[in-house]
Structures are given as C-alpha cells and as structure tokens.
Design a protein around this motif. Structure first.
Motif, PDB file in Angstrom:
ATOM      1  N   PRO A   1       0.818  -1.202   0.000  1.00 39.50           N
ATOM      2  CA  PRO A   1       0.000   0.000   0.000  1.00 39.50           C
ATOM      3  C   PRO A   1       0.860   1.265   0.000  1.00 39.50           C
ATOM      4  CG  PRO A   1      -0.725  -1.538   1.708  1.00 39.50           C
ATOM      5  CD  PRO A   1       0.611  -2.015   1.203  1.00 39.50           C
TER       6      PRO A   1
ATOM      7  N   HIS B   1     -11.206   8.126   3.185  1.00 37.82           N
ATOM      8  CA  HIS B   1     -12.321   7.296   3.619  1.00 37.82           C
ATOM      9  C   HIS B   1     -12.579   7.437   5.120  1.00 37.82           C
ATOM     10  CE1 HIS B   1     -14.905   3.644   3.029  1.00 37.82           C
ATOM     11  NE2 HIS B   1     -14.743   3.612   4.346  1.00 37.82           N
TER      12      HIS B   1
ATOM     13  N   TRP C   1      -8.568   5.166   6.190  1.00 35.81           N
ATOM     14  CA  TRP C   1      -7.712   4.841   5.056  1.00 35.81           C
ATOM     15  C   TRP C   1      -8.047   5.740   3.882  1.00 35.81           C
ATOM     16  CZ3 TRP C   1      -9.135   1.216   0.781  1.00 35.81           C
ATOM     17  CH2 TRP C   1     -10.487   0.856   0.793  1.00 35.81           C
ATOM     18  N   TRP C   2      -7.220   5.679   2.838  1.00 34.87           N
ATOM     19  CA  TRP C   2      -7.446   6.464   1.635  1.00 34.87           C
ATOM     20  C   TRP C   2      -7.330   5.545   0.422  1.00 34.87           C
ATOM     21  CZ3 TRP C   2      -3.281   6.137  -1.580  1.00 34.87           C
ATOM     22  CH2 TRP C   2      -2.017   5.916  -0.999  1.00 34.87           C
ATOM     23  N   HIS C   3      -8.006   5.929  -0.662  1.00 36.83           N
ATOM     24  CA  HIS C   3      -7.959   5.110  -1.874  1.00 36.83           C
ATOM     25  C   HIS C   3      -8.449   5.905  -3.071  1.00 36.83           C
ATOM     26  CE1 HIS C   3     -12.386   4.459  -1.889  1.00 36.83           C
ATOM     27  NE2 HIS C   3     -12.269   4.372  -0.562  1.00 36.83           N
TER      28      HIS C   3
ATOM     29  N   GLU D   1      -8.327   1.288  -7.556  1.00 44.72           N
ATOM     30  CA  GLU D   1      -8.176   0.743  -6.202  1.00 44.72           C
ATOM     31  C   GLU D   1      -7.735  -0.718  -6.241  1.00 44.72           C
ATOM     32  OE1 GLU D   1     -11.139  -0.097  -2.437  1.00 44.72           O
ATOM     33  OE2 GLU D   1     -11.701   1.420  -3.919  1.00 44.72           O
TER      34      GLU D   1
ATOM     35  N   HIS E   1      -3.840   1.236  -5.465  1.00 51.47           N
ATOM     36  CA  HIS E   1      -3.944   2.660  -5.154  1.00 51.47           C
ATOM     37  C   HIS E   1      -4.745   2.849  -3.861  1.00 51.47           C
ATOM     38  CE1 HIS E   1      -4.531   6.852  -5.316  1.00 51.47           C
ATOM     39  NE2 HIS E   1      -4.803   7.030  -6.595  1.00 51.47           N
ATOM     40  N   TYR E   2      -4.086   2.617  -2.717  1.00 54.27           N
ATOM     41  CA  TYR E   2      -4.736   2.746  -1.414  1.00 54.27           C
ATOM     42  C   TYR E   2      -3.670   2.811  -0.340  1.00 54.27           C
ATOM     43  CZ  TYR E   2      -3.855  -2.288  -1.786  1.00 54.27           C
ATOM     44  OH  TYR E   2      -3.257  -3.512  -1.980  1.00 54.27           O
TER      45      TYR E   2
ATOM     46  N   SER F   1      -5.766  -6.603   1.885  1.00 51.02           N
ATOM     47  CA  SER F   1      -6.138  -6.305   0.498  1.00 51.02           C
ATOM     48  C   SER F   1      -5.896  -7.530  -0.357  1.00 51.02           C
ATOM     49  CB  SER F   1      -5.366  -5.087  -0.020  1.00 51.02           C
ATOM     50  OG  SER F   1      -3.971  -5.332  -0.037  1.00 51.02           O
TER      51      SER F   1
ATOM     52  N   GLY G   1      -8.821  -2.860   3.178  1.00 52.60           N
ATOM     53  CA  GLY G   1      -8.649  -2.028   1.994  1.00 52.60           C
ATOM     54  C   GLY G   1      -8.773  -2.822   0.714  1.00 52.60           C
TER      55      GLY G   1
END
Length: 568
Positions: free
Chosen positions: A77, A106, A144-146, A153, A157-158, A182, A271
């Motif tokens: 990640p 997120h 988290w971010w994505h 994703e 991409h997270y 993931s 994620g």
C-alpha cells in the motif's frame, strides 16, 4: 477554499466513465512493515501539515504472481499518513498516470469538495496535474485512503490513515501495528469486470454440482429453479487473488514483533476491492476497542468479520512466543497470513482453510424460516421460486426491469448475525449487536424514515439501489435537509452481502443499544436477504457518494448521490 464544482458538468464525466466500464463488463510505539520489489510493500510514513503523494505506474510481485500495479510514493500500500486531531493538513497529490486519478479520504469529516470523488465533489486529477486537498482534522482513529477513479483501487492505489487523538482516554497499550488487508491480481481490473459481466461465477471454484452430497435433491432442484448457486459468496476469489497484509502475501513471511508482556494494538483496515475477511489469532483473545475509527466499549472476541472498507482496532496481549494471524477470505478460498512473535524468526503453524460456506434460506430473504429446509417450502412446482421472483412484492419506490430479478420476501433484521460462515463456530465471534459507543451520542429522535432496497440481477451482473443504476439516478439524488435526523433501513433483496458506505458522515447503528450509545460507523454490512437500520444526522452540507464498497458492484451501478441542503 476551492470553489464549488458544477454538479452537471463534473457528473457527466463520471457517467461516461461508469457507462464505459459497464460496457467492458499516549502515543505508543508504531510499526509499519516493509518489503522488497519494484513497488515497495507497505513502506513509509508521512505526517505534518504538508504531505506530498505521487501516483504512478509500477510492477508488483508476490507468491508467484506478478503484474502491473499502481503505486503511491513507490509503495503498495501507499504510505501511512499519521495526523493529529485538531491540526490542519494540506495533501498535495500529483498524478503521474496516463489517465485521471483521485484520492478519497475514507471516513474523514471534511468539506465535500475535498472528498475526492470525480463527478460528485470535484473533477478529478488530470494526468501530470497536482491537486491540493486542505482541511482541518476533526476526529481521531483508524481510517484509510484510496482512489475513486475507475478501477484503480484494485491495482494498489490505497493506503492507511491513523489520526492520534488530542487527548487519549482509551485502553492502555504498549505497541501498535497497522494491518491493511487487500488483494493482488495480475489480471487487469477491466478484464475482471468484463468476465463478471459475461459470467458472474467465472472466478468461483467452489460451486456445488448436481451430484454434490451436501444437500438434498429437493434443495438442489430448488436452487436450480431459481438459477442461483448456494456457493455464490464472493465474486472474485482465491483462484485469482493473492491475499495481502500490508502488501505481503502469505509467502512473504510478514513478521510483527513484540516484547513479552506487552499489550499490542492492531489497527485492522479492510482495503480490499472485493473481499470480506474473517480475522483471528488462534489461541489469543482480541479486545475490540474501536469500529470505523470510533471508540466502543471493549468486547472480547476470538474472531471477527470485516467487510470491505471497515476498520476495527483490537488489543491483544499474546503469550510469549509466536502466534499466527489469519485473515481468511469469507468464501475460504485463501487467506492473508502474518506472524506476531516475541521471538524473531519463530513461527506458529498456519491453520488449514476451513470448509466452504453454503448459503441458507435466511440468505434468500426467507428469514422467518431460517431454520428450515428449502424442501419444506416446496408445496407446488415453483412455489418458492414464485415468492422469490414475485417482484410485485417490492414497493413502488423500486424500479423493476432487467436489472432486478429477485426480492427478499421475508427479510429479517440480522444485526446479531456474525457473518457468513461464522454462525456455527464454537468460539466467540463479534456481532454488530456487541458494539456500544464508548461515549454518549447526542440524543435526538428521527424526524422521518427512509427505506432503500439493495437490488440486482446476479446473472447479468447488474447492481443498483431501488432498481436504478447510478447512471440513471444522478440527477435525482437522495435528499436530506441540513441537520435533519432520519432513520434509514436498507433492505437487501440480493443473495450477496454488501458493505454500504456513506461519504462524509457517521451514522448510528440501530443494533439494540440504548439510543445514546448506538455505535457510530461509516460502513455497514447488510447481510444477504436481510435488512439493517441506522440513524443519520445529515449535518455535513454538500454532495456525497453513497455506495456498495465492493468495487465491481459500485461500478456496475450500486451507487447513488446523497445531497445535504438547507430545508426550503
């Protein structure tokens, strides 16, 4: 503050993109494990008021699988972003891809124009361009971010977010690890989407056959008449995915160390693009202390299910030695594995995959008869088939057509259900009904009620809310008045579990806790053939995405826009 984006212009761009995809078919010690490869695995941590992120093409390999990926700052990640409640942050995101990209933060509370959803809250980030997200940090917890662009994703991409509280009042711990769950596949996500559109069972290697001895002949006939399979648990499985923890597959031998007697906080983030995970540390108790970043009264469990986009914080006090941490896919087609150990290099045995999960009558929306056999309903040829296919049972608010082929005729509230495959295990498993907010929420009774049906045609791989795919409803959003208090019931008319996420808000689960201690979440698993209810105070103005967080479900249409505006 950036100007508000025109909804009409930006949303048209998103409609075109979605249509084309459908056509394709006390601050303790912290740890963040690192690895090797063209894209580093879970490498790096960033903090401060100015943070720079760079999105680019990369290559990823694990366990014999390798292929194209999208890395952020060169890792998958991407970097852990560590912030503090009360600070301001500016996140400078540069897109080095040959296509538009974005980052959605997120679970964070922020002005909607920085939420990062192209076509809803901003236009996206064009190739070669940099966009600066800037907002105050109003909360603490694990998030988290994505990407929210295309299917990026799925490609890596997270990344995780940890926000330290201004004043920590939670349970004591000595060390913490972020565990981001993931998947990796070398198959291009557009190819996965196309294969699902052609045949929704393409990746399923656990389907029952006509000669399977695991159910009666009458039950097999009934399933066949409904054109459904009781092993339709996850759309994409371990036949195609390698399951990752912090970017490491099982063969990468990820090790998380601790000292004897330490209490270790594990910040677990799902994620993944498409996977529900069942998380356990055999022989060790986990104390759940937060859900979706929000503190809850501690709950002792030995396993929990975590849907895509959910987060749970747990505290463990492992015995001296090595312990295996398992994140098993809900359909039991594979697992992510790590070792928690006080003796570097020591390992504990990895358990075998458990038996595959088989759906039941309750998962078909026959909740009132959940303990019976399907054959018990066979009072005439097609009698059950008629009840499950009788779309006249749906309310007028649901648009019927080729995108809707099933209704849950007797949907029941299943907040007390631990998740597919976990209802028959002998140890303690987390249930939504176990969650209770650690501090009291302001008490306000709902002013109105709203019911939304989760609908789909599984054979055609069409997914929707109230029978309408996203491209058909973007000019007719779900409307809330600013600060309006609404009780929302989600009715799942499909035979798959859906993790439903509302951007920009927390809601309170109606889970049996007293009204002031209903737990706050941003993502809710709605079990197959069931219903689930939450209370929402719509106090964040703007336009917000509302969708199933299974990536290919969202891109096949299970998404809407929630707009919050002052009441006229």
């Amino acid at each position: 503050m950036a100007p508000l984006i025109s909804r009409r212009v930006s949303r048209r761009t998103l409609i075109r993109s979605t249509a084309s995809l459908a056509a394709l078919a006390g601050i303790p010690m912290a740890g963040w494990a690192q690895g090797m490869g063209a894209a580093r695995k879970g490498s790096g941590e960033l903090s401060g008021e100015d943070i720079s992120l760079s999105i680019g093409d990369s290559h990823f390999a694990t366990g014999g699988r390798q292929g194209h990926a999208i890395a952020v700052n060169g890792s998958i990640p991407g970097p852990l972003i560590r912030l503090r409640e009360g600070q301001d942050v500016r996140l400078h995101v540069t897109n080095n891809l040959a296509e538009d990209s974005s980052i959605h933060w997120h679970g964070l509370l922020l002005p909607f124009q920085y939420d990062g959803v192209p076509g809803v809250s901003f236009p996206g980030i064009a190739p070669g361009q940099t966009f600066t997200y800037q907002f105050p940090i109003r909360q603490s917890g694990t998030y988290w971010w994505h990407s929210h662009s295309g299917l990026q994703e799925q490609s890596g991409h997270y990344g995780p977010i940890v926000i330290e509280p201004a004043h920590y009042h939670g349970p004591a711990h000595d060390r913490e690890y972020v565990l981001l769950l993931s998947e990796f596949t070398p198959m291009h996500p557009h190819d996965i989407m196309r294969k699902l559109k052609v045949g929704e069972h393409y990746f399923n290697r656990q389907m029952l056959t006509a000669t399977s001895g695991e159910m009666s002949g009458a039950d097999r006939r009934m399933w066949g008449r409904m054109r459904m399979n009781p092993r339709d648990i996850l759309d994409v499985s371990g036949s195609e995915y390698s399951y990752l923890i912090n970017g490491h597959g099982p063969a990468d031998d990820l090790e998380l160390t601790f000292r004897r007697g330490e209490r270790v906080r594990l910040r677990v983030i799902n994620g993944s693009a498409m996977t529900f995970f069942n998380v356990r540390i055999p022989g060790a108790e986990m104390l759940v202390v937060a859900a979706d970043g929000q503190d809850v009264d501690p709950v002792a469990v030995e396993e929990f299910q975590i849907g895509a986009a959910e987060t749970y914080d747990v505290i463990v006090q492992p015995a001296d030695g090595a312990h295996v941490l398992v994140a098993e896919a809900m359909d039991r087609s594979g697992m992510g594995v790590a070792t928690l150990t006080s003796q570097p290099g020591a390992r504990a045995p990895v358990p075998d995959l458990r038996e595959p999960v088989t759906l039941t009558m309750a998962d078909m929306g026959m909740g009132a008869m959940a303990g019976g056999s399907m054959a018990g309903m066979d009072h005439g040829e097609g009698s059950m088939d008629h009840s499950m296919r009788d779309l006249s049972l749906l309310p007028d608010s649901v648009a019927t057509g080729p995108g809707v082929d099933m209704v849950a005729p007797m949907s029941a509230d299943r907040m007390d259900y631990p998740g597919l495959g976990l209802d028959a295990v002998s140890h303690r498993v987390l249930r939504y009904t176990d969650l209770r907010a650690a501090s009291a929420n302001p008490m306000r009774a709902p002013e109105r009620t709203l019911q939304i049906h989760l609908t789909g045609n599984m054979e055609r791989y069409m997914w929707s809310f109230d029978g309408q795919q996203f491209t058909a409803v973007t000019d007719d959003p779900i409307r809330f008045g600013f600060d309006e208090r609404v009780r929302v019931t989600l009715v799942n008319d499909t035979m798959m579990a859906h993790p439903i996420h509302l951007h920009g808000h927390f809601f309170e689960l109606v889970n049996g806790a007293d009204a002031t201690h209903q737990p706050r979440k941003h993502t809710l698993i709605v079990q197959p053939g069931s219903k689930a209810t939450f209370d929402l105070t719509a106090n964040e103005p703007g336009d917000w995405a509302f969708h199933c967080h299974l990536l290919y479900h969202m891109h096949a249409g299970m998404m809407q826009v929630v707009t919050v505006r002052p009441l006229a």
